[in-house]
Motif scaffolding. Structure first.
Motif, PDB file in Angstrom:
ATOM      1  N   GLU A   1       0.681  -1.275   0.031  1.00  0.00           N
ATOM      2  CA  GLU A   1       0.060   0.034   0.327  1.00  0.00           C
ATOM      3  C   GLU A   1       0.898   1.155   0.051  1.00  0.00           C
ATOM      4  O   GLU A   1       0.713   1.954  -0.800  1.00  0.00           O
ATOM      5  N   ALA A   2       1.777   1.443   0.985  1.00  0.00           N
ATOM      6  CA  ALA A   2       2.768   2.590   1.020  1.00  0.00           C
ATOM      7  C   ALA A   2       3.493   2.793  -0.062  1.00  0.00           C
ATOM      8  O   ALA A   2       3.729   3.780  -0.499  1.00  0.00           O
ATOM      9  N   GLU A   3       4.094   1.680  -0.604  1.00  0.00           N
ATOM     10  CA  GLU A   3       5.337   1.821  -1.714  1.00  0.00           C
ATOM     11  C   GLU A   3       4.531   2.225  -3.164  1.00  0.00           C
ATOM     12  O   GLU A   3       5.024   2.688  -4.080  1.00  0.00           O
ATOM     13  N   ALA A   4       3.362   1.245  -3.419  1.00  0.00           N
ATOM     14  CA  ALA A   4       3.102   1.374  -4.727  1.00  0.00           C
ATOM     15  C   ALA A   4       1.343   1.286  -4.687  1.00  0.00           C
ATOM     16  O   ALA A   4       0.790   1.423  -5.892  1.00  0.00           O
ATOM     17  N   GLY A   5       0.823   1.943  -3.831  1.00  0.00           N
ATOM     18  CA  GLY A   5      -0.493   2.136  -3.857  1.00  0.00           C
ATOM     19  C   GLY A   5      -1.568   0.786  -4.180  1.00  0.00           C
ATOM     20  O   GLY A   5      -2.504   0.840  -4.445  1.00  0.00           O
ATOM     21  N   VAL A   6      -0.825  -0.467  -4.114  1.00  0.00           N
ATOM     22  CA  VAL A   6      -1.677  -1.549  -4.228  1.00  0.00           C
ATOM     23  C   VAL A   6      -2.214  -1.980  -2.953  1.00  0.00           C
ATOM     24  O   VAL A   6      -1.677  -2.514  -2.086  1.00  0.00           O
ATOM     25  N   GLU A   7      -3.663  -2.028  -3.192  1.00  0.00           N
ATOM     26  CA  GLU A   7      -4.498  -2.343  -2.011  1.00  0.00           C
ATOM     27  C   GLU A   7      -4.665  -3.828  -1.798  1.00  0.00           C
ATOM     28  O   GLU A   7      -4.860  -4.481  -2.833  1.00  0.00           O
ATOM     29  N   MET A   8      -4.409  -4.148  -0.359  1.00  0.00           N
ATOM     30  CA  MET A   8      -4.528  -5.688  -0.047  1.00  0.00           C
ATOM     31  C   MET A   8      -5.356  -5.747   1.226  1.00  0.00           C
ATOM     32  O   MET A   8      -4.797  -5.148   2.142  1.00  0.00           O
ATOM     33  N   ASP A   9      -6.375  -6.733   1.282  1.00  0.00           N
ATOM     34  CA  ASP A   9      -7.019  -6.990   2.595  1.00  0.00           C
ATOM     35  C   ASP A   9      -7.504  -8.345   2.778  1.00  0.00           C
ATOM     36  O   ASP A   9      -7.086  -9.209   1.713  1.00  0.00           O
ATOM     37  N   PHE A  10      -8.239  -8.647   3.612  1.00  0.00           N
ATOM     38  CA  PHE A  10      -8.749 -10.200   3.745  1.00  0.00           C
ATOM     39  C   PHE A  10      -9.607 -10.516   2.512  1.00  0.00           C
ATOM     40  O   PHE A  10      -9.814 -11.720   2.278  1.00  0.00           O
TER      41      PHE A  10
END
Length: 717
Positions: free
Chosen positions: A601-610
């Motif tokens: 999320e912080a480095e590339a803006g790729v969202e990942m959750d459950f």
């Protein structure tokens, strides 16, 4: 346009970056909401020139008069822009126009335009209706006024023009005029000449915190020094003999805004800067005429990690008029599919892929790169159950670039890596330069560079000015190139008239913004020069501070010989297979070979959750890698029914294998069959769906539940 602003507002325009002065100027142009929420009318007020009633028919009410053709700082040429809005004024097409000349002489005139309601006889006899305007006794109605209360903000109407668009059909997503319309117009008016007010009425939205918002273009919002959204921006100036001059400015947004998650950050950026789904804006005199969507970033530039975080502005004001006129449809709101638009797209792709954007993209990609999963073991397991000569194996060979041989070579060379360079101190540029010099030996006589015909040469200049010197709003600088002397090759004759006079005659030029103390200039010879010609150039770094000159010679050389590519050695059939690596991602840190949700999320803006199962990184036509979420709800639910460590280990292998190969095959087949995916939006329009988003969404919507119940024991064993 900027010259016109300086001429008509010589002192005032210098203060418009201060809010109190900007708001005062914005009172002269207002867009005001009127009527109930579900039947919004718009009032547009302009304290400008105004018109006498007797001139209405040759100004406001005329068509195709072309009375703006010779005024370069105004928009439009057919005198039809105002008429184009009528079709959006409800079912009856009502539009009110009122005006009085700026000098106070004459009367206030008004008329009402409407769509003619056909009678029964007319409906049978006519194919179409028409629009008509009100006259009384053959004249535009008029009366004397000193001032009138027309519901304007902070003033009464005295002179200028007011237009009311009744029951206006606003685009979906626009409700609060002061906010929603403001954001939308900010994109289309990228750099307006004058600030504008968008005003909402308290009786329509009583809880609106700011009912009057000034609008001064997206450019100024993006280039604020204290911007919490923009990570970096830079510009490049291009000159091409066919296209003409263009300035391209790239704005890269932060992948995570302070105090927000990656998802919230992306949604905020999209809402405030991409409301109209425009990622590449093409403007003339500050007004956007056509655009590309983020599809250009993923498919042409092949920078998928920047898809939601990159806005590019292309200033077409100084393009060759003959080229620019062929770019758009007659409506001037979208590109025409012609050779000029295709050339421009290819031109921008070629230059931007070699620009600072490539460095920015590499940094983002490297920040989420680790050794990854053991792809080789998967390949061995997979090939046991799939014949090497099958069509599917052939399909994979054509699609993926990483092969086992490269992996072996990588492991072999691991002990010979060079020590990393010491980190440099961050560059701290000055507001104005104190020096500017060519980064090459220059005695003023010997050519500093040989530039091949049909090729290009990059010249570098050292300076200490800040990176945004060319693009900042206040006191910007400029890099100028001039042709001082030209010595043709005397060995060959010719019948071309005279010697070149301008730099544009001899070179296509690319000028970049300063980047940590370096300014690059790329020179590409035109057809007007010949091998052996010597050209003396002057490059000037100028601005409000001191100006600096560099004078030097360059020489045109023979075209470069094409480099012969080494012939690939024939390899055994089993060595041809190549597969992209996978990288395991966890909620919390596991080890050095994995990543966390927070890192993505912080480095590339790729969202990942459950709910996320995987994220495929697709660069152009290549599936570069697959990020697999090991803390997904799907896997956790599946493992909740298990009890032993051995069962957990098998479940992880089943999950990784299933997600990896199903992603692989879905991607390969979609690309091979040349499918293009579109999705229906709520308003009925279709929008292009990037393959990354499609695959990710597919796995989040029950597809992955099926994968874990599908029998793959043959592969696992």
């Amino acid at each position: 346009m900027q010259e016109a602003v300086k001429r008509f507002f010589p002192e005032e325009h210098k203060t418009w970056d201060l809010r109190q002065f900007r708001r005062k100027q914005a009172e002269n142009i207002q867009i005001i909401a009127d009527g109930p929420r579900r039947n919004t009318s718009l009032i547009i007020y302009d304290d400008g020139e105004g018109q006498h009633p007797e001139d209405f028919e040759k100004t406001f009410l005329s068509l195709l008069r072309g009375n703006k053709n010779e005024i370069h700082f105004v928009q439009g040429k057919y005198n039809m822009g105002g008429s184009g809005a009528i079709v959006f004024c409800g079912d009856k097409g009502y539009q009110l126009i009122g005006s009085k000349r700026y000098d106070g002489n004459g009367k206030f005139g008004f008329t009402l335009i409407r769509k003619h309601p056909l009678t029964e006889d007319e409906a049978r006899a006519k194919k179409n209706t028409w629009y008509e305007y009100l006259v009384i006794n053959g004249k535009i109605p008029a009366f004397d006024i000193d001032e009138m209360d027309l519901g304007l903000f902070n003033r009464k109407f005295k002179t200028g023009t007011v237009i009311k668009l009744y029951s206006y059909d606003l685009p979906s997503g626009i409700a609060d005029i002061s906010k929603d319309l403001n954001y939308s117009l900010n994109e289309y008016l990228f750099e307006p000449a004058l600030p504008i007010f968008t005003i909402e009425k308290p009786e329509r939205y009583p809880h609106t915190p700011i009912p009057q918002r000034e609008l001064y273009g997206l450019k100024r919002r993006l280039e604020q020094e204290d911007s919490k959204y923009v990570a970096d921006y830079f510009s490049e100036d291009y000159f091409d003999q066919e296209i003409g001059k263009t300035r391209v400015t790239c704005y890269v947004f932060k992948s995570k805004i302070e105090g927000k998650t990656a998802k919230e950050s992306r949604e905020t950026i999209q809402r405030e800067f991409f409301k109209n789904n425009m990622s590449i804006l093409f403007s003339i005199n500050g007004q956007v005429h056509f655009h590309y969507t983020s599809e250009f970033i993923t498919r042409s530039l092949k920078f998928p990690l920047l898809k939601d975080y990159l806005l590019i502005h292309v200033d077409c004001t100084e393009m060759n008029p003959s080229f620019r006129s062929q770019l758009s449809m007659a409506s001037r709101d979208r590109f025409k599919d012609g050779k000029e638009s295709r050339k421009l797209r290819a031109f921008l792709t070629d230059h931007l892929r070699k620009s600072k954007l490539a460095e920015i993209y590499k940094r983002r990609k490297d920040s989420i790169t680790v050794e990854g999963g053991d792809t080789a073991d998967l390949i061995k397991s997979f090939t046991k159950s799939l014949p090497l000569n099958s069509e599917l194996m052939s399909l994979l060979n054509q699609t993926f670039k990483l092969d086992e041989k490269k992996e072996k070579k990588k492991h072999k060379d691991q002990g010979n890596h060079k020590p990393s360079k010491e980190e440099k101190e961050p560059f701290r540029g000055k507001r104005f330069p104190t020096y500017f010099r060519l980064k090459a030996q220059n005695d003023g006589k010997t050519p500093v560079a040989k530039i091949p015909m049909g090729g290009e040469k990059t010249l570098k200049f050292e300076t200490d000015v800040e990176n945004h010197y060319f693009v900042r709003v206040e006191e910007p600088g400029e890099l100028q190139l001039a042709l001082l002397n030209y010595e043709p090759n005397d060995k060959t004759g010719g019948d071309k008239p005279g010697l070149p006079k301008k730099i544009e005659d001899v070179f296509n030029v690319v000028k970049s913004s300063p980047n940590d103390g370096i300014i690059k200039v790329v020179l590409n010879p035109t057809r007007n020069v010949q091998v052996g010609d010597a050209i003396q150039l002057k490059v000037t770094l100028e601005g409000p501070g001191e100006s600096f000159d560099e004078i030097f010679w360059v020489k045109i050389s023979e075209p470069e010989e094409p480099k012969e590519k080494p012939k690939p050695k024939k390899e055994p059939e089993e060595d041809k297979l190549g597969l992209p690596p996978y990288i395991l991602v966890y909620k919390e840190k596991k080890d050095d070979n994995t990543l966390t949700w927070e890192q993505l999320e912080a480095e590339a803006g790729v969202e990942m959750d459950f709910d996320t199962v995987m994220h495929p990184l697709v660069e152009g036509e290549m599936l570069d890698r697959i990020y697999i979420n090991m803390d997904s709800r799907v896997l956790k639910n599946y493992k909740s029914k298990l009890s032993t460590p051995e069962q957990y280990e098998i479940a992880d292998k089943r999950y990784i294998t299933s997600v990896y190969f199903h992603t692989l095959f879905l991607y390969t087949i979609t690309r091979k069959r040349k499918y293009v995916i579109h999705r229906m939006k709520d308003n009925g329009d279709e929008e292009y769906v990037d393959l990354t988003d499609y695959l990710k969404d597919l796995f989040e919507n029950y597809y992955s539940h099926f994968l874990l119940t599908f029998e793959v024991t043959e592969i696992l064993n």
